[in-house]
Design a protein around this motif. Structure first.
Motif, PDB file in Angstrom:
ATOM      1  N   GLU A  91     -40.094  -4.889 -23.221  1.00 33.43           N
ATOM      2  CA  GLU A  91     -39.098  -5.879 -23.590  1.00 33.43           C
ATOM      3  C   GLU A  91     -39.179  -7.083 -22.873  1.00 33.43           C
ATOM      4  N   ALA A  92     -39.305  -7.009 -21.350  1.00 31.66           N
ATOM      5  CA  ALA A  92     -39.282  -7.890 -20.263  1.00 31.66           C
ATOM      6  C   ALA A  92     -40.762  -8.738 -20.341  1.00 31.66           C
ATOM      7  N   THR A  93     -41.476  -8.733 -21.363  1.00 37.90           N
ATOM      8  CA  THR A  93     -42.839  -9.669 -21.124  1.00 37.90           C
ATOM      9  C   THR A  93     -42.348 -11.165 -21.559  1.00 37.90           C
ATOM     10  N   HIS A  94     -43.024 -11.839 -20.847  1.00 43.40           N
ATOM     11  CA  HIS A  94     -42.758 -13.411 -20.659  1.00 43.40           C
ATOM     12  C   HIS A  94     -44.362 -13.903 -20.984  1.00 43.40           C
ATOM     13  N   TYR A  95     -44.088 -15.216 -21.544  1.00 39.51           N
ATOM     14  CA  TYR A  95     -45.375 -15.749 -22.056  1.00 39.51           C
ATOM     15  C   TYR A  95     -45.908 -16.192 -20.656  1.00 39.51           C
ATOM     16  N   SER A  96     -47.422 -16.153 -20.607  1.00 40.33           N
ATOM     17  CA  SER A  96     -48.121 -16.461 -19.476  1.00 40.33           C
ATOM     18  C   SER A  96     -48.718 -17.689 -19.514  1.00 40.33           C
ATOM     19  N   GLY A  97     -48.887 -18.240 -20.486  1.00 38.14           N
ATOM     20  CA  GLY A  97     -49.455 -19.505 -21.159  1.00 38.14           C
ATOM     21  C   GLY A  97     -50.937 -19.483 -21.516  1.00 38.14           C
ATOM     22  N   ALA A  98     -51.108 -18.249 -21.414  1.00 34.65           N
ATOM     23  CA  ALA A  98     -52.744 -17.836 -21.993  1.00 34.65           C
ATOM     24  C   ALA A  98     -52.823 -18.178 -23.482  1.00 34.65           C
ATOM     25  N   GLU A  99     -54.057 -18.629 -23.790  1.00 31.28           N
ATOM     26  CA  GLU A  99     -54.301 -18.756 -25.455  1.00 31.28           C
ATOM     27  C   GLU A  99     -54.379 -17.424 -25.966  1.00 31.28           C
ATOM     28  N   HIS A 100     -53.406 -17.483 -27.251  1.00 33.89           N
ATOM     29  CA  HIS A 100     -53.593 -16.257 -28.013  1.00 33.89           C
ATOM     30  C   HIS A 100     -53.245 -16.665 -29.430  1.00 33.89           C
ATOM     31  N   VAL A 110     -44.519 -21.437 -20.261  1.00 36.16           N
ATOM     32  CA  VAL A 110     -44.577 -20.435 -19.459  1.00 36.16           C
ATOM     33  C   VAL A 110     -43.422 -20.188 -18.923  1.00 36.16           C
ATOM     34  N   GLY A 111     -43.265 -18.703 -19.097  1.00 35.12           N
ATOM     35  CA  GLY A 111     -42.194 -17.903 -18.571  1.00 35.12           C
ATOM     36  C   GLY A 111     -41.188 -17.690 -19.609  1.00 35.12           C
ATOM     37  N   ASP A 112     -41.368 -18.173 -20.997  1.00 33.99           N
ATOM     38  CA  ASP A 112     -40.488 -17.854 -21.910  1.00 33.99           C
ATOM     39  C   ASP A 112     -40.484 -16.364 -22.138  1.00 33.99           C
ATOM     40  N   ARG A 113     -39.407 -15.919 -22.744  1.00 35.92           N
ATOM     41  CA  ARG A 113     -39.435 -14.574 -22.886  1.00 35.92           C
ATOM     42  C   ARG A 113     -39.825 -14.371 -24.492  1.00 35.92           C
ATOM     43  N   LEU A 114     -40.856 -13.538 -24.814  1.00 34.73           N
ATOM     44  CA  LEU A 114     -41.409 -13.177 -25.966  1.00 34.73           C
ATOM     45  C   LEU A 114     -40.248 -12.565 -26.774  1.00 34.73           C
ATOM     46  N   ASP A 115     -39.305 -13.023 -27.350  1.00 35.86           N
ATOM     47  CA  ASP A 115     -38.266 -12.684 -28.124  1.00 35.86           C
ATOM     48  C   ASP A 115     -37.917 -13.172 -29.591  1.00 35.86           C
ATOM     49  N   GLY A 116     -37.288 -12.931 -30.372  1.00 30.32           N
ATOM     50  CA  GLY A 116     -36.959 -13.740 -31.439  1.00 30.32           C
ATOM     51  C   GLY A 116     -37.469 -12.756 -32.694  1.00 30.32           C
ATOM     52  N   PRO A 122     -37.515  -2.829 -32.063  1.00 28.86           N
ATOM     53  CA  PRO A 122     -37.153  -1.856 -32.951  1.00 28.86           C
ATOM     54  C   PRO A 122     -35.576  -1.324 -33.013  1.00 28.86           C
ATOM     55  N   TRP A 123     -35.204  -1.311 -31.883  1.00 23.99           N
ATOM     56  CA  TRP A 123     -33.688  -0.716 -31.736  1.00 23.99           C
ATOM     57  C   TRP A 123     -32.651  -1.767 -32.382  1.00 23.99           C
ATOM     58  N   ALA A 124     -33.055  -3.221 -32.335  1.00 22.56           N
ATOM     59  CA  ALA A 124     -32.188  -4.191 -32.613  1.00 22.56           C
ATOM     60  C   ALA A 124     -32.051  -4.547 -34.051  1.00 22.56           C
ATOM     61  N   SER A 125     -33.019  -3.817 -34.760  1.00 20.51           N
ATOM     62  CA  SER A 125     -33.073  -4.126 -36.266  1.00 20.51           C
ATOM     63  C   SER A 125     -32.099  -3.107 -36.853  1.00 20.51           C
ATOM     64  N   ALA A 126     -31.623  -3.604 -37.871  1.00 18.66           N
ATOM     65  CA  ALA A 126     -30.359  -3.022 -38.729  1.00 18.66           C
ATOM     66  C   ALA A 126     -30.903  -1.618 -39.223  1.00 18.66           C
ATOM     67  N   GLY A 127     -32.192  -1.533 -39.832  1.00 18.75           N
ATOM     68  CA  GLY A 127     -32.990  -0.726 -40.300  1.00 18.75           C
ATOM     69  C   GLY A 127     -33.355   0.484 -39.543  1.00 18.75           C
TER      70      GLY A 127
END
Length: 135
Positions: A91-100, A110-116, A122-127
């Motif tokens: 969950e602490a993974t951040h964007y490295s700037g690498a193409e994907h 670069v450095g943005d958290r992969l979130d949203g 999974p634990w944040a979903s209502a279902g």
């Protein structure tokens, strides 16, 4: 860690439909492996090691590390090859700037958290009642 779930309903699973293929032991390689050719540049002998091709039926699944050399071979039939892929990451993974293919269209810095919405927790979903956030 990736879960690759076959969802093509028509058996039999045949290599000519483009099965997942793995290069055993490559998950232990180190280096900057962002593109297919990077793995072979790191160790050219890998081009010749035996590959493991895994024909999957609808509902079958493979789990593999993103560091494992893998590919879906070309589908050489007129039948669709469908799959669902779920990629699990810390969950602490951040964007490295690498193409994907997943992150390129998102306008991340670069450095943005992969979130949203693209990277659900999974634990944040209502279902997701049965899932618990790791402690």
């Amino acid at each position: 860690m990736a879960a690759w779930i076959a969802s093509s309903a028509r058996p039999p699973a045949r290599p000519e439909r483009g099965c997942m293929t793995f290069l055993p032991g490559t998950q232990h390689r180190t280096g900057d492996l962002h593109h297919e050719e990077d793995l072979f540049a790191t160790d050219p002998a890998l081009r010749w090691i035996p590959r493991v091709t895994v024909p999957l039926r609808a509902g079958d699944c493979t789990f593999h590390s993103g560091y494992t050399g893998h590919m879906a071979l070309p589908n050489r039939t007129d039948q669709a090859r469908l799959a669902h892929v779920t990629i699990y990451m810390d969950e602490a993974t951040h964007y490295s700037g690498a193409e994907h293919v997943v992150t390129d269209p998102l306008g991340l810095a670069v450095g943005d958290r992969l979130d949203g919405e693209t990277f659900p927790r999974p634990w944040a979903s209502a279902g997701a009642v049965a899932c618990r956030r790791p402690t």
